[in-house]
Design a protein around this motif. Sequence first.
Motif, short mmCIF file in Angstrom:
data_model
loop_
_atom_site.label_atom_id
_atom_site.label_comp_id
_atom_site.label_asym_id
_atom_site.label_seq_id
_atom_site.Cartn_x
_atom_site.Cartn_y
_atom_site.Cartn_z
N ASP A 250 0.83 -1.21 -0.36
CA ASP A 250 -0.08 0.04 0.02
C ASP A 250 0.76 1.19 -0.01
O ASP A 250 0.64 2.35 -0.66
CB ASP A 250 -1.00 0.04 1.39
N GLN A 251 2.09 1.16 0.76
CA GLN A 251 2.88 2.20 0.85
C GLN A 251 3.59 2.66 -0.44
O GLN A 251 3.62 3.65 -0.97
CB GLN A 251 3.98 2.04 1.86
N GLY A 252 3.60 1.57 -1.17
CA GLY A 252 4.38 1.74 -2.74
C GLY A 252 3.49 2.11 -3.75
O GLY A 252 3.71 3.12 -4.24
N LYS A 253 2.21 1.92 -3.54
CA LYS A 253 1.14 2.37 -4.20
C LYS A 253 0.99 3.98 -4.13
O LYS A 253 0.98 4.61 -5.11
CB LYS A 253 -0.15 1.70 -4.20
N MET A 254 0.89 4.23 -2.80
CA MET A 254 0.68 5.64 -2.51
C MET A 254 1.65 6.53 -2.88
O MET A 254 1.66 7.61 -3.35
CB MET A 254 0.53 5.81 -0.95
N ASN A 255 3.00 6.03 -2.74
CA ASN A 255 4.37 6.79 -3.13
C ASN A 255 4.27 6.80 -4.81
O ASN A 255 4.58 8.20 -5.24
CB ASN A 255 5.52 5.90 -2.61
N CYS A 300 -9.48 3.99 -3.80
CA CYS A 300 -8.15 4.32 -3.22
C CYS A 300 -7.89 4.99 -2.06
O CYS A 300 -6.63 5.47 -1.49
CB CYS A 300 -6.87 4.72 -4.29
N GLU A 301 -9.18 5.38 -1.69
CA GLU A 301 -9.04 6.31 -0.21
C GLU A 301 -8.56 5.99 0.95
O GLU A 301 -7.59 6.58 1.56
CB GLU A 301 -10.57 6.61 0.04
N TYR A 302 -8.16 4.36 1.05
CA TYR A 302 -7.65 3.89 2.13
C TYR A 302 -6.20 4.07 2.02
O TYR A 302 -5.64 3.96 3.11
CB TYR A 302 -8.06 2.47 2.27
N LEU A 303 -5.62 4.49 0.90
CA LEU A 303 -4.26 4.46 0.76
C LEU A 303 -3.89 6.02 1.53
O LEU A 303 -2.88 6.30 1.88
CB LEU A 303 -3.62 4.44 -0.75
N PHE A 304 -4.77 6.90 1.23
CA PHE A 304 -4.21 8.35 1.74
C PHE A 304 -5.20 8.47 3.02
O PHE A 304 -5.41 9.85 3.33
CB PHE A 304 -4.85 9.19 0.70
N ASP A 305 -5.61 7.76 3.86
CA ASP A 305 -6.19 8.03 5.21
C ASP A 305 -5.09 8.84 5.95
O ASP A 305 -4.12 8.38 6.33
CB ASP A 305 -6.49 6.63 5.77
N GLY A 306 -5.83 9.96 6.42
CA GLY A 306 -5.07 10.81 7.24
C GLY A 306 -3.98 11.78 6.63
O GLY A 306 -3.36 12.77 7.13
N PHE A 307 -3.86 11.64 4.95
CA PHE A 307 -2.92 12.49 4.45
C PHE A 307 -3.77 13.42 3.39
O PHE A 307 -3.44 14.54 3.44
CB PHE A 307 -2.00 11.63 3.76
N TRP A 308 -4.77 12.89 2.77
CA TRP A 308 -5.39 13.43 1.64
C TRP A 308 -7.07 13.14 1.94
O TRP A 308 -7.36 12.32 2.42
CB TRP A 308 -5.01 12.72 0.55
N THR A 309 -7.61 14.37 1.69
CA THR A 309 -9.17 14.38 1.58
C THR A 309 -9.35 14.21 -0.04
O THR A 309 -8.57 14.15 -0.71
CB THR A 309 -9.71 15.68 1.93
#
Length: 336
Positions: A250-255, A300-309
């Motif tokens: 998940d971190q790899g996808k987000m990055n 992909c909301e779960y990838l950015f939870d706490g970082f992106w709206t």
Amino acid sequence: MATTLSNIFKKTKMSTIVAGMTEREPLVEGLWDKNETMMVFAGSGVGKSLFSYNLVEALATSKGEFLGQKAATNQKVLYLDGEMSTNSIGSRVDPNEVSELGNIDYIASEVNEEVIDLTEAEQRAHLIEIARDYDLVVLDSVRVLFGLVDENSAESWRDVNKLVVALRSVGCSVLVIHHANKSESENPTYSGSTNAITVFDRTIGISGSEYKQLHGMKSRNTAWGDWVQECVFYTAEYGKLQRMTQAERDQGKMNAVYEMLSADRRRDATGKREKRLKINKMVEAGLGNNVTNRRLWDACEYLFDGFWTQEDFNNAIAGNWEDLTPVFGELGNAAQ
């Protein structure tokens, strides 16, 4: 003929069958047991042959581990390959480990300069006879080895099923490699008739491009291990498979999404559409060409939870980075 028929229709009492049961012996805990038949399937280029070779290599050596799970050791393997070139076969092997692969015997059409054609009864009979000296038999791939022209025909699978059962009856665990249907879905489906999986104890699919995922499906005797559905892996040097955690994936996808959007700040309609298509592929959303910001965010909301709206996500796709909330800087630092 009378003797053959009497053997085929020999009657056995249930008490004898129960007394003859053996204790389950895992080859890989939660994935495959001794004397089971298993079909591995995936789309072209996904890595079904590479997965299968890594699996049997682990079982043939003293490694005792496959994708982080306890595995049997020193199994004798007979690998039939109807399509790979000599260079492709050899590229799977770490030169420093060649001496450890004495338990793997390879029969390859290109190496022998003779085509393996398992539609011929004589070849199937010979294979069954030599298989008695092995613990595992691999058929790669069933489409090529059997020349399956019409995979949707139940009759096309008749000889496949008979051979698989015969190999199991002489004491072998059998691994059959097959193709998957082309699909936008993350969950692969095997190509062909429902009769294709009739005799298999297990069927398992593989999906993914850079990062692969297992999809345990049919399991006749014991349940899949919890780790199977959670397993994500990638290909390292010499085609060796390396497992990664879901969090790492998940971190790899987000990055990857962050870095792409950071580099591509186009604001025109074409640019935004191309960015959406790239994100669809990066996060393996399976949305096809009908990709909207809303559908992507749901995927992909779960990838950015706490970082992106969702508003941040829309602004990044639109190239409006000046409108992102300050918390986005934390994601930028995490992605470095």
